[in-house]
Write an enzyme that holds these catalytic residues in place. Structure first.
Site, PDB file in Angstrom:
ATOM      1  N   GLN A 167       0.965  -1.072  -0.123  1.00  0.00           N
ATOM      2  CA  GLN A 167       0.092  -0.006   0.171  1.00  0.00           C
ATOM      3  C   GLN A 167       1.076   1.313   0.013  1.00  0.00           C
ATOM      4  O   GLN A 167       1.761   1.493   0.821  1.00  0.00           O
ATOM      5  CB  GLN A 167      -0.817  -0.058   1.361  1.00  0.00           C
ATOM      6  CG  GLN A 167      -1.885   1.245   1.285  1.00  0.00           C
ATOM      7  CD  GLN A 167      -2.864   1.297   2.306  1.00  0.00           C
ATOM      8  OE1 GLN A 167      -2.518   1.413   3.504  1.00  0.00           O
ATOM      9  NE2 GLN A 167      -4.075   0.618   2.132  1.00  0.00           N
ATOM     10  N   HIS A 205       0.419   4.815   0.838  1.00  0.00           N
ATOM     11  CA  HIS A 205      -0.510   5.944   1.339  1.00  0.00           C
ATOM     12  C   HIS A 205      -0.531   7.376   0.355  1.00  0.00           C
ATOM     13  O   HIS A 205       0.635   7.476   0.123  1.00  0.00           O
ATOM     14  CB  HIS A 205       0.026   6.340   2.841  1.00  0.00           C
ATOM     15  CG  HIS A 205      -1.117   6.755   3.618  1.00  0.00           C
ATOM     16  ND1 HIS A 205      -1.425   8.186   3.286  1.00  0.00           N
ATOM     17  CD2 HIS A 205      -1.942   6.507   4.732  1.00  0.00           C
ATOM     18  CE1 HIS A 205      -2.274   8.577   4.223  1.00  0.00           C
ATOM     19  NE2 HIS A 205      -2.349   7.482   4.943  1.00  0.00           N
ATOM     20  N   LEU A 207       4.394  10.502   7.004  1.00  0.00           N
ATOM     21  CA  LEU A 207       2.781  10.283   6.996  1.00  0.00           C
ATOM     22  C   LEU A 207       2.102  11.576   7.381  1.00  0.00           C
ATOM     23  O   LEU A 207       2.485  12.317   8.424  1.00  0.00           O
ATOM     24  CB  LEU A 207       2.728   9.091   7.819  1.00  0.00           C
ATOM     25  CG  LEU A 207       1.166   8.441   7.666  1.00  0.00           C
ATOM     26  CD1 LEU A 207       0.917   8.176   6.361  1.00  0.00           C
ATOM     27  CD2 LEU A 207       0.520   7.661   8.729  1.00  0.00           C
ATOM     28  N   GLU A 248      -4.806  10.070   7.243  1.00  0.00           N
ATOM     29  CA  GLU A 248      -6.023  10.284   6.705  1.00  0.00           C
ATOM     30  C   GLU A 248      -7.163  11.300   7.508  1.00  0.00           C
ATOM     31  O   GLU A 248      -8.115  11.468   6.751  1.00  0.00           O
ATOM     32  CB  GLU A 248      -6.424   8.744   6.386  1.00  0.00           C
ATOM     33  CG  GLU A 248      -7.482   8.719   5.279  1.00  0.00           C
ATOM     34  CD  GLU A 248      -7.654   7.306   4.781  1.00  0.00           C
ATOM     35  OE1 GLU A 248      -6.811   6.594   4.767  1.00  0.00           O
ATOM     36  OE2 GLU A 248      -8.870   6.753   4.769  1.00  0.00           O
TER      37      GLU A 248
END
Length: 605
Positions: free
Chosen positions: A235, A237, A251, A254
């Site tokens: 994945q 992101h 990061l 979300e």
């Protein structure tokens, strides 16, 4: 060659002290067993602390219509139905109990006006479902598990690298490793072992993972005879930092989009309305007006079934590829991403209260005030859906006595993980792995015998780089590995690229066998890196070979030469990697059949 080494004996050894490892250790300890917890870092510094947005559980506190069946459907749909259905079912059914249990142990979740655990929106979840602590949920989870766990009697071994699992016949018997501080060898003798070592993101140049995420558990299990599964699904992101270069990949939760953030290109156009996947078309707003109305209703605790979700909260695989396409078309931001705007969507006070870590992260690392200006974001390697193949009911691998939980295990998330499902995954399957490892240990009265020759071989392997007169630098090889994976096994793949990637991986494997290390065994970072390289090369090869075999696009696996999702052959198979002699073998296996009652749940609205 092994010389003097210390030996520790336990009923159950847990390798990895993130959320899954701690939860497994708590469960096994609660059964009255002698449990050892081994971690390569310090207790409390696991990668789990970097999880931000929340833990997914159908508590129904914000939307009463939410329940395990809806969560199960969302998870299977997000995984493009390649999940092990029983794992997804167990996860959805048990997640609320695990979150409530965490609260009973002292976790301080954000609250609703009437005092219940507050839940927020996240990509791919039909209803507000993520219990959270601002944007520092993982940190609070580790604090709570650690505080609860240390009172259960478990023995903690910190700063220890495990290099090999030991076996007695077809069952695991222990683990061999060394203390990172002194370089002295250590052997753990145990009836059962749980691997909970996390992910493999450090194989990529741009990634959101901490230094521990080097595929250790996956490689240890593979070398011991277990299978790896779904390794093609990595994945990316969609929202990692792209500027400044020193923090590229870090990061961005979300939760920013869950709180109303929108993705825009250089022309300030909201991009996601052009990338609504057919699978989600019926439940996604096609216009800005409807999307904004849904957000206003949702964040105020109201729902209107005629108003659909914003496309900014589509699953991560779809959003990541949308950003990739915008940048490729020349509509990206100055530093190769797109813009994520929360400044015009929420008040500065709201942003600082709901997203405090994001505010400080951009202020300190990028000199950007997100209450006044947009963030620049782009895809970053984040999470592997692949890992050790385990039994859905027990988390045991095909090696007797060897269990796995959390990110290093496969099956729960299929082709793509929904945000928030990782924290609930590690709570649910950490408990299950600890429970069944404990039961396995109780069924075996005596500790297994250790093979002195096997320990000798493990020591010889670990020390070999010190004995060479010349050879490549492990840090240089790691940089080349990251470049290879980013270029040839990245977010968009082709047969030509994957074949070239495999050719380069083979070359790196050959050169890694001749690595030379300077200095002695005390605090030797080159030694640590050499062990990491062996593990990273195993998981990288498994990913590239599985990606080459899967000739379709599904979830996090996107093939430019096979852009369609195959509803026939590849919809029915998982791909596994296993050690055959001295080479890696990849093969297709059938997905387990779905019972009629579960099919009915999947078809319900």
């Amino acid at each position: 060659m092994a010389g003097n080494y210390e030996t520790h004996e336990h009923d159950v050894i847990i390798i990895g002290a993130g959320g899954a490892g701690l939860r497994a250790a708590i469960e096994a300890s609660s059964m009255g067993l002698n449990v050892g917890l081994v971690c390569k870092s310090l207790l409390g510094k696991a990668h789990t602390v970097m999880a931000e947005g929340g833990v997914a559980a159908a508590l129904g506190n914000v939307e009463p219509k939410d329940n395990w069946k809806v969560h199960f459907r969302d998870t299977m749909k997000g995984g493009r139905y390649l999940n092990q259905w029983r794992m997804a079912q167990l996860h959805a059914m048990e997640a609320p109990d695990r979150v409530n249990e965490l609260e009973e142990w002292g976790a301080l979740f954000d609250r609703t006006a009437d005092g219940r655990i507050l839940q927020r929106n996240f990509g791919g979840h039909k209803y507000p479902r993520l219990a959270h602590v601002g944007d520092r949920t993982g940190l609070e989870m580790i604090r709570t598990l650690q505080q609860h766990g240390i009172h259960t009697g478990m023995k903690v071994y910190m700063e220890c690298t495990v290099t090999r699992l030991l076996k007695a016949g077809d069952a695991v018997s222990g683990a061999f490793g060394y203390w990172r501080e002194s370089g002295r060898f250590v052997v753990f003798r145990a009836k059962a072992i749980v691997l909970a070592t996390g992910g493999i993101g450090r194989a990529f140049k741009i990634n959101s993972n901490s230094w521990e995420c080097t595929g250790d558990g996956q490689a240890l299990a593979y070398l011991a005879g277990a299978e790896l599964m779904d390794m093609e699904f990595m994945q990316f992101h969609p929202t990692g930092m792209v500027w400044p270069p020193s923090v590229r990949g870090t990061l961005i939760t979300e939760g920013v989009r869950g709180e109303g953030g929108t993705l825009r290109n250089k022309d300030q156009k909201r991009i996601m309305f052009d990338y609504i996947h057919p699978l989600y078309a019926n439940e996604t707003a096609p216009t800005e007006e409807e999307a904004d109305r849904w957000l206003a209703l949702s964040t105020s605790g109201q729902m209107d079934k005629n108003v659909r979700r914003t496309p900014d909260l589509l699953p991560r695989d779809i959003v990541a590829r949308a950003i990739h396409a915008e940048v490729k078309a020349g509509r990206g931001s100055p530093h190769g991403g797109v813009f994520l705007d929360i400044a015009t969507r929420r008040t500065p006070a709201d942003i600082k209260r709901k997203l405090p870590a994001m505010y400080h992260q951009f202020k300190e690392l990028g000199d950007v005030d997100i209450t006044k200006e947009p963030m620049e974001v782009g895809p970053t390697a984040h999470y592997t859906m692949g890992g050790i193949r385990v039994d859905s009911e027990t988390q045991q691998s095909r090696v007797k006595g060897l269990f796995a939980a959390g990110e290093c295990a496969a099956g729960m998330h299929g082709a793509n993980r929904l945000g928030g499902n990782s924290l609930s995954d590690l709570l649910v399957f950490g408990r299950i792995a600890g429970l069944h490892a404990g039961r396995y240990a109780k069924e075996h009265a005596n500790l297994p015998s250790l093979d002195a020759g096997e320990i000798q071989d493990a020591a010889q392997e670990a020390l070999a780089p010190f004995n060479r007169h010349e050879g490549p630098n492990p840090f240089q090889l790691h940089e080349e590995l990251k470049e290879t994976m980013q270029t040839y096994v990245g977010i968009i793949r082709t047969e030509e690229d994957l074949s070239e990637g495999l050719r380069q991986l083979e070359s790196l494997k050959e050169r890694s066998r001749t690595i030379r290390i300077d200095g002695n065994r005390h605090y030797n970072s080159g030694w640590h890196e050499t062990i990491d390289m062996r593990n990273l090369l195993i998981v990288s090869e498994a990913m590239a070979r599985a990606a080459l075999l899967r000739k379709e696009s599904r979830g996090a696996h996107a093939r430019d030469d096979f852009p369609e999702t195959d509803k026939e052959h590849f919809a029915k198979v998982n791909i596994v990697s296993r050690l055959h002699g001295s080479t890696m073998e990849v093969a297709e296996i059938d997905l387990p059949p779905v019972p009629a009652e579960i099919k009915k749940v999947l078809e319900e609205e």
